[in-house]
Design a protein around this motif. Structure first.
Motif, PDB file in Angstrom:
ATOM      1  N   ILE A 150       0.846  -1.197   0.000  1.00 29.90           N
ATOM      2  CA  ILE A 150       0.000   0.000   0.000  1.00 29.90           C
ATOM      3  C   ILE A 150       0.879   1.243   0.000  1.00 29.90           C
ATOM      4  O   ILE A 150       1.618   1.498   0.952  1.00 29.90           O
ATOM      5  N   GLY A 151       0.797   2.018  -1.081  1.00 30.22           N
ATOM      6  CA  GLY A 151       1.582   3.242  -1.182  1.00 30.22           C
ATOM      7  C   GLY A 151       0.740   4.501  -1.218  1.00 30.22           C
ATOM      8  O   GLY A 151       1.273   5.618  -1.178  1.00 30.22           O
ATOM      9  N   GLU A 152      -0.593   4.352  -1.307  1.00 27.06           N
ATOM     10  CA  GLU A 152      -1.477   5.518  -1.411  1.00 27.06           C
ATOM     11  C   GLU A 152      -2.850   5.164  -0.868  1.00 27.06           C
ATOM     12  O   GLU A 152      -3.378   4.074  -1.140  1.00 27.06           O
ATOM     13  N   ILE A 153      -3.431   6.086  -0.091  1.00 28.87           N
ATOM     14  CA  ILE A 153      -4.776   5.917   0.459  1.00 28.87           C
ATOM     15  C   ILE A 153      -5.661   7.007  -0.138  1.00 28.87           C
ATOM     16  O   ILE A 153      -5.387   8.190   0.026  1.00 28.87           O
ATOM     17  N   ARG A 154      -6.705   6.595  -0.831  1.00 30.33           N
ATOM     18  CA  ARG A 154      -7.588   7.537  -1.516  1.00 30.33           C
ATOM     19  C   ARG A 154      -8.920   7.663  -0.778  1.00 30.33           C
ATOM     20  O   ARG A 154      -9.497   6.662  -0.339  1.00 30.33           O
ATOM     21  N   THR A 155      -9.400   8.904  -0.687  1.00 37.95           N
ATOM     22  CA  THR A 155     -10.636   9.198   0.038  1.00 37.95           C
ATOM     23  C   THR A 155     -11.561  10.022  -0.835  1.00 37.95           C
ATOM     24  O   THR A 155     -11.139  11.006  -1.446  1.00 37.95           O
ATOM     25  N   SER A 156     -12.828   9.625  -0.913  1.00 37.17           N
ATOM     26  CA  SER A 156     -13.809  10.322  -1.749  1.00 37.17           C
ATOM     27  C   SER A 156     -14.174  11.681  -1.161  1.00 37.17           C
ATOM     28  O   SER A 156     -14.150  11.875   0.063  1.00 37.17           O
ATOM     29  N   CYS A 157     -14.551  12.611  -2.050  1.00 37.28           N
ATOM     30  CA  CYS A 157     -14.877  13.984  -1.647  1.00 37.28           C
ATOM     31  C   CYS A 157     -16.352  14.283  -1.898  1.00 37.28           C
ATOM     32  O   CYS A 157     -16.869  14.034  -2.998  1.00 37.28           O
ATOM     33  N   HIS A 158     -17.025  14.840  -0.897  1.00 38.36           N
ATOM     34  CA  HIS A 158     -18.387  15.358  -1.048  1.00 38.36           C
ATOM     35  C   HIS A 158     -18.320  16.876  -1.204  1.00 38.36           C
ATOM     36  O   HIS A 158     -17.718  17.561  -0.376  1.00 38.36           O
TER      37      HIS A 158
END
Length: 566
Positions: free
Chosen positions: A406-414
């Motif tokens: 795991i090199g990147e953690i992505r989070t959705s935007c509202h």
């Protein structure tokens, strides 16, 4: 007694001697005119310095400067203009301190002391002249260089003032430049260069217009001077063995043009990039840092930093893209209160992706994880899945620090809208804006700098990773980002001036009007649409507001930590 004949002879012998001794009155006149012409000549010599430049710029150019003996100048006579860059709304000067030990305060050096930009003209009919305007701003760039921003000077009567030839303070020159005074065009320029191991990373504008696509490295060559594009260059052997020798050396690239009639040629990109050898201090790594690029967000940054520090962010890299608001004072106060915030001057417009690549290099020696987001974006854990309290964001990334993949953690935007408001919310954006679009837009990432691909390629929302590493999408039940994208019109209108991302069209440009990076139906003019305060409102969402009031407000009076500065 002398005879008449003897007296006549004596007079004839005395005449030549008396002619050699001028009368006292003539002597006074002579001294007076000598002083007058000396002062007149000195005055015109100072005026000529406004338009004088040294010999042509080369890879071995020698720094020249004007040094005044006038005591009132103090340290102002120890500067030289290294380079000039023309932007759409100003001219940028890279000014070298000839004595690094001066430690000149940019504010002291600049506006408060009536520092002036001196322009030379190329007029019609052989006319030439000079003009002067006050500088727009002065800023610290590196430990031995300043940035001075000069206004654009347009057409005059019979003259076109196109080049900034020097700087003046109180009528005396404080610095002229290297080279022939040529101003570089921003559209095609190598502008930054940093060491990375045995390579130099050179940031270049204008050699690629393809988003998220790596150019063929074989078409580029690197030269060391004795749109986004990042070119990685192998250092010459002498610099690789002695990196300290690389500092301050100009670096640029050339590229191969398509073949015409069976022949090809290489084109060298103009360069103002000088290698910086010290990006990050070697120290014990912090678990979580954050990086952003901003313009005139002094009023917003305090809430953003205080909240995310509570969630566990330990260090901040602020890339300031030509702000002229109170941002420096805000950062100074935050550091005084114990927040670890560093401001980095990044004068290159429309280069957010390149700035993030630069920041990733800077943070690699200091941080295990770096969050890349804007100052109107706030993390939120809606269902308290073990990440509900202080330090929760740091706890989340710590679970993946030892991961081999795991090199990147992505989070959705509202995306939130004005929520019925017509003026800035007094308690901040998290409490004030509570109505949003139903479906998420885009995502933002937290990355491990050690996992990034050597190209440092990114599109703001995510990076390219090394082979063997992958990204992970956080489920919306775990975390989301509240993006306060469409705020009250007073705030939203400010975005029309300039946007910092490379591949995002400015609001006034008639391009990609249907893109999610623009406000739907807004058009290209900064005119408030009818009923703006009710737009972008599909779901009322008070989750983060309630969370902030419950956890960060003073229990006695309800005051939030950032209330006093809003």
């Amino acid at each position: 007694m002398d005879s008449p004949e003897q007296r006549r002879k004596r007079k004839r012998n005395l005449k030549p001697t008396t002619r050699l001794i001028p009368p006292v009155k003539s002597l006074v006149y002579f001294v007076f005119f000598f002083i007058f012409f000396y002062l007149l000549f000195k005055r015109h010599t100072l005026a000529l310095n406004d338009v004088v430049s040294s010999s042509s710029l080369s890879s071995l150019s020698i720094t020249t400067s004007f040094t005044s003996s006038y005591k009132g100048l103090k340290n102002f006579d120890k500067f030289s203009i290294q380079a000039r860059v023309s932007f759409p709304d100003h001219v940028l000067l890279l000014v070298k301190k000839l004595d690094v030990g001066l430690g000149s305060d940019p504010v002291e050096f600049g506006v408060e002391n009536r520092l002036e930009c001196v322009y030379r003209s190329n007029g019609t009919g052989g006319q030439r002249g000079v003009d002067r305007l006050n500088v727009l701003s002065v800023d610290e760039y590196t430990d031995d260089r300043l940035i001075v921003r000069c206004p654009l000077l347009g057409q005059g009567k019979g003259r076109n003032f196109t080049e900034v030839s020097g700087l003046r303070r109180r009528g005396l020159m404080v610095g002229i430049g290297e080279g022939d005074g040529k101003t570089n065009r921003w559209e095609n320029l190598a502008y930054e260069a940093v060491l990375d191991g045995n390579t130099a990373v050179v940031f270049v504008k204008g050699i690629s217009h393809r988003q998220d696509k790596e150019s063929d490295p074989n078409q580029f060559s690197c030269h060391f001077g004795f749109a986004q594009e990042v070119v990685r260059c192998v250092l010459p052997r002498s610099m690789a063995m002695h990196p300290e020798k690389a500092r301050g050396v100009r670096a640029t690239v050339s590229f191969r043009m398509p073949r015409v009639r069976g022949r090809s040629r290489r084109v060298v990109v103009p360069s103002v990039a000088r290698i910086d050898t010290e990006l990050g201090a070697r120290s014990e790594k912090r678990e979580l840092c954050a990086c952003t690029m901003l313009w005139n967000q002094g009023r917003s940054i305090r809430e953003w930093i205080m909240y995310h520090s509570w969630l566990g962010v330990e260090k901040w890299f602020i890339y300031d893209n030509n702000s002229d608001d109170e941002i420096t004072d805000v950062i100074k106060n935050l550091n005084f209160e114990g927040y670890n915030v560093s401001r980095h001057v990044w004068p290159w417009i429309k280069t957010q992706e390149a700035g993030f690549s630069h920041c990733a290099l800077r943070a690699r020696s200091e941080c295990n994880w770096v969050s890349f987001m804007d100052v109107d974006e706030f993390y939120y854990f809606p269902y308290n899945k073990g990440y509900s309290g202080q330090g929760s964001l740091k706890t989340l990334v710590s679970n993946y620090t030892n991961s081999s993949t795991i090199g990147e953690i992505r989070t959705s935007c509202h995306s939130f809208g004005p929520s019925g408001l017509t003026s800035r919310p007094r308690k901040g954006v998290m409490v004030g804006y509570t109505c949003r679009l139903q479906s998420p837009e885009r995502h933002k990432s937290i990355i491990r700098p050690d996992a990034l691909d050597t190209t440092l390629m990114n599109v703001v929302h995510h990076f390219h990773l090394k082979k063997g590493f992958t990204f992970m999408d956080l489920h919306q039940n775990v975390a989301v980002i509240n993006h306060y994208k469409y705020q009250v019109w007073e705030v939203f209108r400010a975005k029309f001036y300039r946007r910092v991302a490379t591949y995002v069209a400015d609001w006034k440009d008639n391009q990609n009007e249907g893109s999610r990076d623009r406000a739907p139906g807004l058009g290209t003019e900064a005119i408030e649409p009818p009923d703006w305060r009710r737009q972008f409102c599909e779901v009322w969402d008070t989750g983060l507001r309630d969370f902030v009031l419950a956890n960060l407000a003073d229990v006695t009076n309800g005051v939030l930590p950032w209330d006093r500065d809003l």
